[in-house]
Each structure stands twice: as C-alpha cells, then as structure tokens.
Motif scaffolding. Structure first.
Motif, mmCIF file in Angstrom:
data_model
loop_
_atom_site.group_PDB
_atom_site.id
_atom_site.type_symbol
_atom_site.label_atom_id
_atom_site.label_comp_id
_atom_site.label_asym_id
_atom_site.label_seq_id
_atom_site.Cartn_x
_atom_site.Cartn_y
_atom_site.Cartn_z
ATOM 1 N N VAL A 20 1.242 14.462 -9.723
ATOM 2 C CA VAL A 20 3.159 15.014 -9.755
ATOM 3 C C VAL A 20 4.323 15.398 -8.585
ATOM 4 N N ARG A 21 3.356 16.147 -7.319
ATOM 5 C CA ARG A 21 3.845 16.381 -6.431
ATOM 6 C C ARG A 21 4.243 15.217 -5.939
ATOM 7 N N ALA A 22 3.804 14.380 -5.748
ATOM 8 C CA ALA A 22 4.366 12.854 -5.670
ATOM 9 C C ALA A 22 5.299 12.465 -6.409
ATOM 10 N N ILE A 23 5.951 12.405 -7.646
ATOM 11 C CA ILE A 23 6.345 12.309 -8.047
ATOM 12 C C ILE A 23 7.894 13.704 -7.632
ATOM 13 N N LEU A 37 -0.950 8.136 -1.783
ATOM 14 C CA LEU A 37 -0.942 7.962 -2.162
ATOM 15 C C LEU A 37 -0.292 6.211 -3.327
ATOM 16 N N GLY A 38 0.592 6.605 -2.367
ATOM 17 C CA GLY A 38 1.656 5.651 -2.685
ATOM 18 C C GLY A 38 3.236 5.274 -1.634
ATOM 19 N N ALA A 39 3.752 4.434 -1.792
ATOM 20 C CA ALA A 39 5.294 4.442 -1.686
ATOM 21 C C ALA A 39 6.200 4.344 -2.692
ATOM 22 N N LEU A 40 7.782 4.898 -1.968
ATOM 23 C CA LEU A 40 8.571 4.774 -3.246
ATOM 24 C C LEU A 40 9.980 3.448 -2.643
ATOM 25 N N LEU A 41 9.738 2.987 -3.282
ATOM 26 C CA LEU A 41 10.497 1.620 -3.447
ATOM 27 C C LEU A 41 11.449 1.723 -3.926
ATOM 28 N N SER A 78 5.577 9.614 6.071
ATOM 29 C CA SER A 78 4.165 8.791 5.954
ATOM 30 C C SER A 78 3.191 9.358 5.523
ATOM 31 N N ALA A 79 1.821 7.785 5.479
ATOM 32 C CA ALA A 79 0.718 8.616 5.009
ATOM 33 C C ALA A 79 0.046 8.928 5.978
ATOM 34 N N THR A 101 8.185 3.899 -8.004
ATOM 35 C CA THR A 101 6.741 4.843 -7.469
ATOM 36 C C THR A 101 5.544 3.368 -7.124
ATOM 37 N N ASP A 102 5.738 2.542 -6.078
ATOM 38 C CA ASP A 102 4.166 1.470 -5.859
ATOM 39 C C ASP A 102 3.728 2.388 -5.265
ATOM 40 N N TRP A 103 2.823 2.760 -6.451
ATOM 41 C CA TRP A 103 1.359 3.844 -6.056
ATOM 42 C C TRP A 103 -0.495 2.773 -5.835
ATOM 43 N N ALA A 104 -0.967 3.451 -4.299
ATOM 44 C CA ALA A 104 -1.488 2.878 -3.458
ATOM 45 C C ALA A 104 -2.982 2.763 -4.590
ATOM 46 N N ASP A 105 -3.522 1.009 -3.981
ATOM 47 C CA ASP A 105 -5.155 1.063 -4.464
ATOM 48 C C ASP A 105 -6.214 2.046 -4.127
ATOM 49 N N ALA A 106 -6.416 2.599 -4.451
ATOM 50 C CA ALA A 106 -7.767 3.676 -4.158
ATOM 51 C C ALA A 106 -8.796 3.275 -3.245
#
Length: 432
Positions: free
Chosen positions: A157-160, A85-89, A431-432, A136-141
């Motif tokens: 929430v769990r990603a954070i 769902l996204g990456a941490l930059l 990784s995703a 937090t760099d959220w992905a385009d769904a």
C-alpha cells in the motif's frame, strides 16, 4: 518442504534446453525472431520451460512501438522508481508530432496474485494507444533479501502511495487503474492520499477487485475463508533455498501457484497452448509469435512473501476489514469515505469466476460518493475475470468504457485536464 527439490528440477529443465539457439532458456522463445517449422526442438524447449515453471528470467515487456492515430508511435521504457518489493516502469509515447490534446497518464497497478506484471503486456499496449503508462512491476520474493523486511500488505500500500508521488513529479495527476487483488491496495493507498490531501489522483478505476468478498462469494472466496491462516501456513508456505538472494525467506512459491491456476482455470492454459501450436503447425509464424508471447507471459509466475499472502487472506477473505471500515495501514486508519470526491469507475464481468458479482461495485457505496463527482459502474456481458484486462472483451468493451470515463473526468475538471512538464531532475528515484 518441496522448494529445494522443485528448484533442482527446474534447473535441470533449463540445462536441458540451455544450448538451444533460440534463447528459450530465458523463456522468451520468439523474442529475437520466430521459429521456423523445422525448429521443432526450439518449440518443444519453450513448452518444457512453461510447463515446469522453469524460466531463467522473466519475459520483458519489449514494447517498442504501437499504432496510434493512423501512425506508429515509438515507446521508451524506463525504471523511474525502485523499491525492495518492486519497481515502477514508465512507458513513454514518442509521437511524431506534439499532441495538442495530451492525455493524462495511467498508473496500472498490477495484481500480486501469482503472475509477473508482464502478463498485462496487452493491457499496456492498448492503453499506450493514447496515453503514457506507468506499471507497478512487483519483485519475485525469492529475489528479495530477508533483511529488506517482511513484504507485508502494508508495504505494498505504501509503495503505491510512493509511486503516485513519483508520477506526480512528472507534472500531472494520474488515472489509477487497479486489477484484481491490486484493487485492495490501490483503494487503500488512494484513500490515505486523499485523507492527507497529498498527490491528487485524477480518478480511480477498479477492475474485478475483491473489495467485499462477502458478496456472492466464489469458489475461490469460499476456499480462502474456510481454511485457517495456520492451515495455509502449514500447506502452502515454503523456504527459499540458496543461491537466491531471498534464501531463507518464507514464501508462497510460484510452482504451487501455477498448479493452483491450472486447476482453477485449465481452459485458459489449454487455449493458449492450443493457439500457439495450431498456428505453428499451420506455418502462421506471425500468429505463432504472438501466441507464444501470450503463453509465456501467462506462465511467468513469481513467489509471494508469506507475510503479504497471509495478510491478504486475513484482511480480504477472513476479517473483511476494508468494507467494515476497520483496516489500518502502518497505524493509519484507511477511511474510504475520503474518496467521496474522487471520480470512481468499477468494472465487473458477468461471468467472473474469481471475483463475485457486486464485490467491486460496492466501492461506490463505501466511498459515500458526492453526487457531483464523476462515477461509473459497469458489468460487461460474456466476460470472465481475465477478459476484463486481456483479449477481445478488454479491447472492445472495457477499454472504450475507461476512455469515455477518463474523457468525462478530464473535461469536468480543468485543473487535471492537461499534464504539466516536470522540472528537470524533479523525479525522486529510490533504490532498493
């Protein structure tokens, strides 16, 4: 539905400008240089892509250096964690000499409310003047395969929580800053971490967050609460078409969000466009470059997964689970009172048209705060929602208040005063 038709129109728009030498197909326009007055075709191409929501790729942050303490500091950008769902930059400062008073880093939780995180470029640049920044760099769904899961509010929430742990692996606690809708997920994640006694957070700061939308509801709040989830499903949800990786996923499309944003805040889009064109026509190419990047960043929208979109409506606007102490994330009860010892700062704008007065400040009461913990509650005058994190009010009022709050926290708690170096290879990259 309309997704396939709109996507075809966007592809046509990109094809029309595909041969333009400025690279405007990517929606960056001025990234490689600037448009001279005679390059009218390039300028028009950039405008066409913004207006049709047809960027081929998201504009990058592209922050190479910032001014700090009277000198230029180079900045390295890297991806330090990656989820579906996204990456941490990570934006790491490289000062010319080691700083004796090294500051704790900031984890900037970008809102997932239509825009890509690059809209916070100015926010990141300002924070980098004295601290490293994680974003937090959220992905385009549309780019997340359906087999990756529903992408629910619980997932974010769990990603954070995971990202806080990643930052911690670099050797220091972190100041968490959440903007707008990210405040809900960030506050939930911080409470769960505090309840577990894991990954200590130096402080939490909420900017214009809808913690309790029952307080002074805005037009946005009333619209969200007066329509059923079924209505939103029938009128705002569409299916991602091929050839995107997320083909078949149900989403709240970016093109609908762009129309909604323009309808709700036409003055902001018009002001950004007017600033760009006036500078370009006047021959102020440096100013036009900055204005174009701001316009492109604001126009870079993404698709939100249906599950997350409806979860936010239900949890925040319909059932108000967080302020009622009824919210559970993946079977774990979110107890905001667990943050009673965590320093908390809430900042609102007195002219915020999205988040009503008191909706963010109420977090202090929900935390049942200890009288010994650092706390701050500020309402910025002549400040709308976007002013809280972009523009003069952010630079002249909000950021100085955050700096003062963080300084107070770091001096009051010796154990979080200075980052420690992480052991080599200690960062867990997923990784995703």
């Amino acid at each position: 539905m309309w997704y396939a038709f709109i996507d075809a129109q966007q592809r046509l728009a990109r094809a029309m400008v595909g041969g333009v030498r400025s690279g405007s197909e990517s929606g960056l326009g001025l990234q490689a240089g600037w448009l001279a007055p005679e390059q009218a075709a390039d300028a028009f191409s950039c405008w066409l892509l913004r207006s049709t929501c047809a960027f081929g790729q998201t504009p990058p942050f592209d922050i190479r250096s910032i001014a700090g303490n009277g000198s230029r500091v180079t900045v390295d950008e890297s991806v330090v964690a990656s989820l579906a769902l996204g990456a941490l930059l990570r934006f790491k400062r490289n000062p010319p000499a080691p700083c004796a008073d090294e500051k704790l880093p900031v984890l900037l939780c970008a809102p997932l409310a239509g825009h890509h995180s690059v809209m916070l470029r100015e926010t990141v640049e300002t924070l980098l003047e004295e601290r490293d920044v994680f974003v937090t760099d959220w992905a385009d769904a549309r780019d997340v395969p359906p087999e990756a899961g529903p992408l629910s509010l619980d997932d974010y929430v769990r990603a954070i929580e995971s990202f806080v742990g990643t930052v911690r692996a670099f050797g220091s606690p972190v100041h968490v800053v959440a903007i707008c809708q990210a405040s809900v997920a960030a506050l939930g994640a911080a409470a769960l971490l505090a309840e577990d006694g894991a990954a200590p957070i130096a402080s939490v700061s909420l900017l214009g967050g809808p913690i309790d939308t029952r307080l002074n509801p805005t037009v946005t709040d009333r619209f969200a609460s007066s329509h059923t989830l079924e209505w939103f499903h029938d009128n705002a949800i569409d299916i991602v078409p091929p050839p995107y990786r997320g083909a078949g996923r149900l989403v709240y499309p970016g093109f609908i969000q762009q129309a909604a944003l323009f309808a709700a805040h036409p003055e902001r889009r018009l002001r950004l466009e007017a600033d760009y064109w006036s500078r370009w026509l006047a021959g102020d190419m440096s100013g036009a470059q900055r204005a174009l990047r701001s316009a492109n960043d604001y126009a870079a929208v993404l698709d939100m997964a249906e599950c997350y979109f409806l979860d936010m409506l239900r949890v925040v606007f319909h059932e108000h689970l967080l302020p009622r102490d009824r919210w559970s994330v993946a079977g774990r009860e979110v107890r905001i009172a667990a943050l009673r010892d965590t320093p908390l700062c809430t900042i609102e704008g007195d002219s915020d048209e999205i988040t009503g007065a008191g909706q963010t400040h109420c977090a202090h009461a929900l935390c049942d705060a200890s009288p010994l913990r650092a706390a701050r509650q500020l309402t910025i005058e002549q400040c709308n929602h976007y002013d809280l994190f972009i523009g003069p009010r952010w630079r002249d009022a909000v950021h100085p208040a955050l700096r003062e709050f963080w300084s107070e926290v770091e001096h009051a708690a010796p154990e979080v005063r200075r980052p420690r170096r992480a052991a080599k290879g200690s960062v867990n990259r997923r990784s995703a």
